[in-house]
Design a protein around this motif. Structure first.
Motif, short mmCIF file in Angstrom:
data_model
loop_
_atom_site.label_atom_id
_atom_site.label_comp_id
_atom_site.label_asym_id
_atom_site.label_seq_id
_atom_site.Cartn_x
_atom_site.Cartn_y
_atom_site.Cartn_z
N ALA A 1 -15.38 -20.92 4.47
CA ALA A 1 -15.05 -20.54 5.84
C ALA A 1 -14.12 -21.55 6.48
N VAL A 2 -14.37 -22.83 6.24
CA VAL A 2 -13.49 -23.88 6.76
C VAL A 2 -12.07 -23.69 6.23
N ALA A 3 -11.95 -23.41 4.94
CA ALA A 3 -10.63 -23.20 4.33
C ALA A 3 -9.94 -21.98 4.93
N ARG B 1 -13.03 -33.65 1.55
CA ARG B 1 -12.33 -34.83 2.08
C ARG B 1 -11.29 -34.47 3.13
N GLU B 2 -10.51 -33.42 2.87
CA GLU B 2 -9.46 -33.03 3.81
C GLU B 2 -10.01 -32.62 5.17
N ASN B 3 -11.23 -32.08 5.18
CA ASN B 3 -11.82 -31.59 6.43
C ASN B 3 -12.91 -32.53 6.96
N HIS B 4 -13.03 -33.69 6.34
CA HIS B 4 -13.96 -34.74 6.80
C HIS B 4 -15.38 -34.22 6.99
N ILE B 5 -15.83 -33.45 5.99
CA ILE B 5 -17.18 -32.87 6.05
C ILE B 5 -18.18 -33.87 5.51
N THR B 6 -19.19 -34.16 6.30
CA THR B 6 -20.23 -35.09 5.89
C THR B 6 -21.59 -34.44 6.04
#
Length: 330
Positions: free
Chosen positions: A173-175, A323-328
């Motif tokens: 969904a983020v992509a 990494r590109e979306n800084h998901i933690t």
């Protein structure tokens, strides 16, 4: 060849011969006792169903019990660690998937005491499960393009659901939102499709990617609406639903896979024996027909090495998205 070289060659041959012969003999005699097959989730989901169908048919091939060991919890990491620490003798196997054996390598890199791709070796992929991008009936859109236009023109802030932060429905969904140039609010749910379907029907959330097996009955009943499928071609069960490629977003959206793994270090002859037996079972017409009734397609690899290469590509792909979306993950 000098006398010294001849002696060296003979010593190496003598040392290698028994080891190679021993590994070959081990694979030929395998198994001589029950085999444990670890599943990283509770009974009932796609991974568990795949494992149980496979196990029941391997019993006929191997002449030994194949015991399903459900080890749910910690996003599959409990099962991963159990499999990673097992003796690499073929008597402990694990049915993993895109989440446990690809995404977790990045999202849990700081907490896992090992890298799944190094601690486990792939045997083969088993199945793929088609997914759909769906909306609640409150959203005035019947296509992906209409959804994007609605969000942009109305200014309405929609909610999208997933099964948790860092899950593949969340990352997909983020992509998609990034590619479409729109924003929505993420609402994670525990428990898979169970709580998400009622949330869509009640308009608590408006959008998500969900597996077809869990959603098709609600789609057919008109309670939620499918906009596109992640499958490479249109699904015969929903022929009017276009693919994401047709919608203008090729490659966005995952068809979840389940694969078989063994602890790293399993002797190659034994690994190849397990691979051959598993592929033989998976490619029987009976198994394909049985899984097709649950919207699962049998997809196996040409070798264990081929599956390992696929896993490495999956780890790289999902790692980049994280990494590109800084998901933690807290």
């Amino acid at each position: 060849m000098s006398g010294r070289r001849i002696v060296t060659w003979l010593m190496c041959a003598l040392l290698a011969g028994p080891a190679a012969g021993g590994a070959q003999a081990q694979s030929e005699k395998f198994p001589q006792r029950p085999v444990r097959m670890i599943v990283p989730y509770a009974p009932g989901g796609a991974t568990d169903i795949t494992a149980r169908h496979l196990a029941s048919r391997l019993v006929d091939v191997w002449g030994q019990q194949v015991i399903i060991d459900n080890r749910a919890g910690a996003a599959g990491n409990i099962a991963l660690e159990l499999a990673a620490r097992a003796t690499p003798d073929g008597y402990t196997l694990m049915v993993g998937n895109v989440s446990t054996n690809a995404i977790n390598e990045t999202t849990y890199a700081s907490t896992l005491p090992f890298k799944p791709s190094r601690a486990l070796t792939g045997v083969t992929n088993l199945i793929e499960l088609p997914h759909l991008w769906v909306v609640s009936n409150a959203v005035p859109a019947t296509t992906i393009g209409q959804l994007i236009d609605y969000v942009k023109k109305s200014g309405t802030r929609l909610n999208y659901a997933s099964v948790g932060v860092g899950s593949y429905p969340h990352l997909d969904a983020v992509a998609f939102l990034k590619a479409a140039g729109i924003t929505m609010t993420h609402v994670p749910y525990k428990g898979g499709a169970g709580p998400i379907i009622p949330a869509l029907i009640s308009n608590e959330v408006q959008f998500c990617m969900i597996n077809m097996a869990s959603s098709i009955q609600q789609i057919r009943a008109g309670r939620i609406r499918a906009l596109a499928t992640t499958w490479p071609t249109r699904r015969p069960e929903l022929p009017d639903v276009p693919t994401m490629t047709e919608a203008g977003f090729p490659g966005i959206g995952t068809n979840a896979w389940n694969g078989l793994f063994a602890p790293a270090g399993v002797p190659k002859p034994l690994l190849n024996r397990i691979y051959a037996d598993v592929v033989k079972v998976m490619e029987t017409p009976e198994m394909k027909e049985l899984l097709a009734k649950q919207f699962m397609s049998v997809v196996v690899n040409k070798s264990p090495a081929d599956f390992d290469q696929f896993i490495q590509r999956e780890i790289a792909k999902w790692g980049a998205i994280v990494r590109e979306n800084h998901i933690t993950i807290e």
